[in-house]
Design an enzyme around this catalytic site. Structure first.
Site, short mmCIF file in Angstrom:
data_model
loop_
_atom_site.label_atom_id
_atom_site.label_comp_id
_atom_site.label_asym_id
_atom_site.label_seq_id
_atom_site.Cartn_x
_atom_site.Cartn_y
_atom_site.Cartn_z
N PHE A 1 0.78 -1.30 -0.14
CA PHE A 1 0.04 0.01 0.05
C PHE A 1 0.74 1.27 -0.14
O PHE A 1 0.31 2.13 -0.22
CB PHE A 1 -1.03 -0.19 1.23
CG PHE A 1 -0.37 0.56 2.49
CD1 PHE A 1 0.43 -0.19 3.49
CD2 PHE A 1 -0.71 1.80 2.81
CE1 PHE A 1 0.78 0.19 4.51
CE2 PHE A 1 -0.05 2.43 4.00
CZ PHE A 1 0.64 1.59 4.74
N LYS A 2 2.01 1.07 0.40
CA LYS A 2 3.21 2.23 0.19
C LYS A 2 3.19 3.03 -1.00
O LYS A 2 3.43 4.16 -1.09
CB LYS A 2 4.23 1.92 0.83
CG LYS A 2 4.25 1.29 2.15
CD LYS A 2 5.19 1.72 3.17
CE LYS A 2 5.10 1.36 4.46
NZ LYS A 2 4.63 0.05 5.05
N ASP A 3 2.91 2.35 -2.20
CA ASP A 3 2.81 2.85 -3.46
C ASP A 3 1.82 3.98 -3.50
O ASP A 3 1.73 4.95 -4.28
CB ASP A 3 2.51 1.68 -4.44
CG ASP A 3 3.72 0.91 -4.64
OD1 ASP A 3 4.86 1.33 -4.66
OD2 ASP A 3 3.35 -0.25 -4.88
#
Ligand SMILES: *Cc1c(COP(=O)(O)O)cnc(C)c1O
Length: 470
Positions: free
Chosen positions: A111-113
């Site tokens: 999810f960091k993207d």
């Protein structure tokens, strides 16, 4: 919009300033001076928008004059166009009540993207207005490093130096970093643990010989712009499930408290959130703080959900600031006590306000494996270990009204943690086709011993000094 520090004495900045600064100069974290609020009609009008349009609409009040609405829209279209799913963050139903929000369709499968793809573009946009050049220095235990490298690879006014503990990240995680061959990307495998690598980076931020020559910047989740970008998917999910007429609960696999704090921001902006469930593994400092007010560090125990193996949840400070009535001087005092003794007690006001929205739950390794098996056998869904911890907490939640759906945030693609998934379910997940050639690509990284002076010298030889163009 103006940004103020949680510790009350750093200068207020606009959005551009807060994005480029990361940490405030008084050691605090930047937060908006006030939460923007949407009316019910404004929220209802967001239903059905494409993700990038929704993102621009939710973020515009935070961005203020730093970007025109048109430019913000363009950056959102560019950032979210790189996702492998047209919905960017699709919602999947598990049973009558349980849903999963897939946040892992970006380039590096976590999810960091969602936040870092936008942050890379924001950095480039803001740097293009000045002669500045920035040097990002970070340490990673896996997911942040690859997402940050992908987001800034090839950008001309940014160099990135990413330290990972040699031999202690998975092959997939290492290759996602080291196969990016752009000239501004510098991977360093460093002897020692993640904490040692982190200590080296912290020392560099306090080394005036380095900070005087280079504009050293951070991309971890203390950066306000990252949290802002994460607010959007709470809106996206709730709108699909009937908001603003219907309330929704979220269960969030939590480490540094950035992701779940974004949910709190969404609720402050008017999104009708019934509850935020903070899910932790056995490294449960925030679960304890929410349940009993006791915020005290233990020793980190490694688990198969490594992105949640933390000692201190940096972003919890933002919630303590808000829940304590936004008194920067009082919070600075509270944090000084915590930094000295590694423990603190929440005030009654903080506990009362936090318990109005948040509950917490902790999953041990067998809870995690059981949740993974339930999703696989009963619903045909393969979850990664972090998401499984969130699902365990979602299914254990008590006292929710019958018509409230519970959305677990799926923070990583199961292929990133395929060994742990196989142990729990017997099923081996393949890497998605778009990254399928990862093991054929050329790797480039430098192996350095753990001494600080050696690392600093290596970086100083390769980084571009500040104002290089000026
Ligand atoms: C970073 C990360 C988390 C923790 O998120 P925070 O915002 O730090 O609470 C959970 N799961 C995965 C897969 C992550 O990469």
């Amino acid at each position: 919009m103006e940004y103020i520090s949680t510790r009350g004495s750093a200068p207020a900045l606009d959005f551009m300033g807060a994005t480029l600064a990361g940490l405030a100069s008084d050691g605090g974290l930047y937060v908006p001076r006030a939460w923007p609020r949407f009316s019910e009609a404004e929220i209802a009008a967001m239903a059905g928008l494409p993700y990038a349009e929704l993102a621009a609409r939710v973020m515009q009040p935070f961005v203020g004059d730093s970007l025109t609405p048109e430019r913000l829209r363009e950056l959102c279209v560019a950032a979210y166009g790189r996702f492998a799913h047209v919905g960017v963050t699709p919602l999947v139903q598990l049973d009558q009540r349980q849903w999963v929000l897939e946040l892992f369709h970006g380039p590096t499968l976590a999810f960091k993207d969602v936040a870092l793809q936008l942050l890379g573009l924001l950095f480039e946009e803001f740097l293009s207005r000045s002669d500045d050049h920035i040097t990002i220095v970070g340490a990673t235990s896996g997911d942040t490093g690859s997402a940050a490298i992908d987001a800034v690879a090839g950008r001309s006014k940014i160099d990135i130096f990413m330290l990972h503990p040699a031999g202690r990240v998975s092959d997939v995680q290492r290759r996602q970093m080291t196969t990016v061959l752009a000239p501004n990307v510098h991977n360093i495998a460093i002897d020692g643990s993640f904490d040692d690598a982190q200590a080296t980076v912290k020392r560099m931020f306090n080394d005036s010989a380095m900070t005087g020559r280079f504009a050293i910047s951070a991309v971890n989740s203390i950066n306000w712009a990252r949290l802002m970008a994460q607010v959007v998917y709470y809106f996206a999910a709730a709108l699909q499930l009937g908001a603003p007429q219907r309330k929704v609960a979220f269960s969030v696999p939590t480490g540094n408290f950035g992701d779940v704090f974004a949910g709190y921001v969404a609720s402050q902006m008017g999104l009708p959130i019934e509850r935020l469930i903070v899910a932790t593994n056995i490294n449960d400092i925030v679960a304890r703080a929410i349940a009993s007010g006791d915020y005290s560090c233990g020793v980190v125990t490694p688990t198969s959900a490594p992105s949640m193996d933390i000692q201190v949840s940096s972003n919890f400070e933002r919630l303590l600031f808000d829940a304590g009535g936004r008194d920067g001087a009082a919070l600075a005092e509270q944090m000084r006590g915590f930094e000295a003794s590694k423990a603190m007690q929440l005030t009654n006001a903080q506990r009362t306000r936090i318990s109005g929205l948040f509950t917490s739950a902790r999953a041990d390794p067998s809870d995690m494996a059981q949740a993974m098996r339930w999703a696989y056998e009963k619903c045909g869904q393969v979850l990664d270990p972090h998401t499984a911890i969130g699902l365990h907490a979602a299914r254990a939640a008590e006292g929710l009204p019958a018509d409230v759906p519970v959305v677990t945030l799926a923070t990583a693609h199961p292929a990133k943690f395929s060994d742990a998934v196989e142990r729990a379910t017997g099923f081996r997940v393949a890497l998605p086709a778009r990254v399928g050639d990862l093991f054929e690509r050329e790797e480039r990284f430098t192996h350095l011993p753990g001494d600080y002076a050696g690392v600093a010298a290596w970086i100083a030889e390769r980084a571009t000094p500040r104002n290089a163009a000026g």
